[in-house]
Design a protein around this motif. Structure first.
Motif, PDB file in Angstrom:
ATOM      1  N   SER A 239       2.345   7.426 -27.422  1.00  0.00           N
ATOM      2  CA  SER A 239       1.140   8.243 -27.546  1.00  0.00           C
ATOM      3  C   SER A 239       0.491   8.516 -26.196  1.00  0.00           C
ATOM      4  O   SER A 239       0.091   9.647 -25.907  1.00  0.00           O
ATOM      5  N   GLU A 240       0.432   7.503 -25.332  1.00  0.00           N
ATOM      6  CA  GLU A 240      -0.266   7.642 -24.050  1.00  0.00           C
ATOM      7  C   GLU A 240       0.673   7.862 -22.862  1.00  0.00           C
ATOM      8  O   GLU A 240       0.221   8.203 -21.774  1.00  0.00           O
ATOM      9  N   GLY A 241       1.976   7.613 -23.058  1.00  0.00           N
ATOM     10  CA  GLY A 241       2.951   7.926 -22.019  1.00  0.00           C
ATOM     11  C   GLY A 241       3.256   6.821 -21.040  1.00  0.00           C
ATOM     12  O   GLY A 241       4.242   6.896 -20.314  1.00  0.00           O
ATOM     13  N   ILE A 242       2.445   5.773 -20.994  1.00  0.00           N
ATOM     14  CA  ILE A 242       2.650   4.668 -20.057  1.00  0.00           C
ATOM     15  C   ILE A 242       3.373   3.536 -20.771  1.00  0.00           C
ATOM     16  O   ILE A 242       2.945   3.089 -21.835  1.00  0.00           O
TER      17      ILE A 242
ATOM     18  N   LYS B  27      -5.969   9.249 -32.296  1.00  0.00           N
ATOM     19  CA  LYS B  27      -5.511  10.191 -33.328  1.00  0.00           C
ATOM     20  C   LYS B  27      -4.378   9.580 -34.148  1.00  0.00           C
ATOM     21  O   LYS B  27      -4.340   9.709 -35.383  1.00  0.00           O
ATOM     22  N   LEU B  28      -3.451   8.913 -33.455  1.00  0.00           N
ATOM     23  CA  LEU B  28      -2.330   8.279 -34.143  1.00  0.00           C
ATOM     24  C   LEU B  28      -2.818   7.228 -35.130  1.00  0.00           C
ATOM     25  O   LEU B  28      -2.289   7.105 -36.248  1.00  0.00           O
ATOM     26  N   LEU B  29      -3.839   6.471 -34.744  1.00  0.00           N
ATOM     27  CA  LEU B  29      -4.363   5.407 -35.590  1.00  0.00           C
ATOM     28  C   LEU B  29      -5.305   5.936 -36.666  1.00  0.00           C
ATOM     29  O   LEU B  29      -5.598   5.231 -37.640  1.00  0.00           O
TER      30      LEU B  29
ATOM     31  N   PRO C 193     -12.054   6.078 -36.134  1.00  0.00           N
ATOM     32  CA  PRO C 193     -13.257   6.667 -35.545  1.00  0.00           C
ATOM     33  C   PRO C 193     -13.658   6.000 -34.230  1.00  0.00           C
ATOM     34  O   PRO C 193     -14.561   6.469 -33.540  1.00  0.00           O
ATOM     35  N   ALA C 194     -12.986   4.901 -33.892  1.00  0.00           N
ATOM     36  CA  ALA C 194     -13.291   4.192 -32.649  1.00  0.00           C
ATOM     37  C   ALA C 194     -12.889   5.025 -31.439  1.00  0.00           C
ATOM     38  O   ALA C 194     -11.976   5.848 -31.493  1.00  0.00           O
ATOM     39  N   LYS C 195     -13.588   4.801 -30.339  1.00  0.00           N
ATOM     40  CA  LYS C 195     -13.245   5.409 -29.050  1.00  0.00           C
ATOM     41  C   LYS C 195     -12.579   4.322 -28.199  1.00  0.00           C
ATOM     42  O   LYS C 195     -13.188   3.291 -27.926  1.00  0.00           O
ATOM     43  N   ILE C 196     -11.343   4.574 -27.780  1.00  0.00           N
ATOM     44  CA  ILE C 196     -10.567   3.574 -27.049  1.00  0.00           C
ATOM     45  C   ILE C 196     -10.443   4.006 -25.590  1.00  0.00           C
ATOM     46  O   ILE C 196     -10.002   5.117 -25.299  1.00  0.00           O
TER      47      ILE C 196
END
Length: 457
Positions: free
Chosen positions: A380-383, A91-93, A96-99
């Motif tokens: 964004s992901e917390g890690i 979402k931040l980027l 349309p890619a799935k990461i």
């Protein structure tokens, strides 16, 4: 309920065998050579430093090698590791890619390294070995072997590269907590270490020097064997449990990666995530899905993208066998970047070989670009990722932005090889603007490459 974020395998589905890519290679790996005779190495040549079981794995061409039950019992402490969908990063980027990322920071040592430390310690203990010597850069391998050695009653001595020894004191404390002994390299404890210090008293160290010291200790003491955290075939073999799990978890997600990304220094975590996917392609023939496999390394130590594919020593004192690999020259000392685990002059022979076969791509990225990606990921992901892992994150972000520019919805999988909880000084330096990109010395590189051993084709 919101869309699924993590994919967890039950312990009963943890792989029971490691995958050996040597069984599926279209062209065999060039053999390691004896440093004295320059003839192909035999098992007896490795016996002074490795246990017999490890030597057998190093030379094996069997596709599947069983994971011993006592080893699986320990690995189950943190395996199977989770696979995450990085929806907030997507979402931040605006891509349309799935990461997706396979997270190896859940191990006791906070990285993928125990995947090989545990079996290596167990095999040595089974053969009556009492002590292990090893090297470490950032300290993830040294702490992992200290942990594993303690489980099986082995004394562990770790030669840590001086620049990382100074940068990461809490990694040293972790090793000592688990019973390991950590020594800054170059040191006064070995003949080679003393020779280096006599010429360069303030030497920042390198993995090549630390390997020389650890091998010297093993070769001179009958009760001691050497353990290596990357580069050699058996280490890469042990790490394939990562990619094997990821294949199952991507199936759980109803997806299949178009791009697989990993950071690469010696090659262990990259091979772990990538080799099982390459194996699917090699065994699938013309109908197999063609994935892009991307190795990302530091621009300050670009062995895979700038190194020469040639026979070279794995260490600086030239005590190790000659292996054919992408190398910057065994005498090359990389700058003191914070990704200490990637400061190695050479690349794993198997990783180098698949690069030569055109099965993988290589790119290099700067230190500040990696930390920028690491902070973006953390927010964004917390890690908070290890500096080494930020290279894979950078590579994945670049692929996601490419998908955005091209309007493609590809699936991108990367290995988050460890957390950065012991690397906060580096993050502090980055956030305060003190972290700078470091460049290697072109003259030193040219000199190191000019000194490569002369080996007939």
């Amino acid at each position: 309920m919101s869309e699924q974020i993590k994919y967890l395998l039950d312990e009963s589905r943890m792989p029971k065998a490691w995958y050996n890519i040597a069984a599926d290679l279209p062209v065999p790996l060039p053999p390691p050579l004896h440093p004295g005779t320059l003839q192909p190495l035999g098992p007896s040549d490795l016996a002074p430093i490795f246990p017999n079981a490890i030597i057998a794995q190093e030379m094996s061409t069997e596709r599947w090698i069983d994971i011993p039950e006592p080893v699986r019992d320990v690995l189950t402490q943190w395996r199977p590791s989770p696979l995450f969908r990085a929806r907030r990063l997507e979402k931040l980027l605006g891509t349309p890619a799935k990461i997706y990322y396979k997270y190896e920071g859940v191990s006791p040592a906070g990285s993928h390294k125990p995947n090989s430390a545990v079996p290596q310690a167990w095999y040595n203990a089974q053969e009556g070995v009492k002590r292990l010597s090893t090297e470490t850069g950032a300290g993830q391998w040294g702490s992992s072997l200290s942990y594993a050695g303690g489980l099986f009653g082995l004394d562990v001595t770790v030669f840590q590269v001086r620049v990382s020894y100074d940068q990461k004191p809490y990694r040293r404390a972790l090793m000592e907590t688990w019973g390991g002994r950590c020594i800054a390299s170059p040191s006064n404890e070995t003949e080679y270490g003393r020779a280096v210090l006599a010429e360069h008293p303030d030497h920042i160290g390198s993995l090549g020097i630390a390997i020389s010291e650890a091998v010297e200790v093993a070769a001179k003491n009958d009760d001691t064997k050497y353990a290596l955290g990357s580069v050699l075939n058996h280490v890469l073999l042990h790490q394939t449990i990562v990619g094997e799990e990821a294949i199952l978890q991507m199936e759980m997600a109803g997806d299949d990666p178009d791009v697989v990304v990993g950071c690469v220094g010696g090659g262990s975590n990259f091979a772990g995530i990538a080799f099982p996917f390459i194996g699917l392609q090699l065994r699938g023939g013309a109908n197999a899905k063609k994935r892009r496999i991307v190795a990302v390394e530091p621009s300050a130590c670009p062995s895979l993208s700038r190194g020469k594919y040639a026979y070279d020593f794995g260490d600086t004192a030239h005590l190790t066998p000659l292996v054919k690999m992408h190398t910057l020259g065994s005498d090359f000392t990389p700058p003191g970047l914070h990704a200490g685990g990637l400061r190695y002059h050479g690349m794993a022979p198997l990783v180098s070989h698949v690069k030569e076969l055109g099965l993988i791509e290589a790119r290099n990225v700067t230190q500040t670009a990696c930390f920028e990606a690491g902070v973006m990921f953390a927010r964004s992901e917390g890690i908070v990722p290890a500096p080494e892992s930020t290279h894979a994150i950078r590579g994945a972000i670049e692929e996601a932005l490419r998908c955005k520019a091209e309007g493609k919805s590809e699936a991108i999988l990367f290995c988050l090889s460890g957390h950065g909880h012991f690397d906060m000084t580096a993050y502090t330096n980055y956030l305060s603007g003190k972290l700078v990109d470091q460049a290697y010395d072109e003259k030193e590189l040219a000199m190191a490459l000019s000194g490569l051993p002369r080996v007939d084709a």
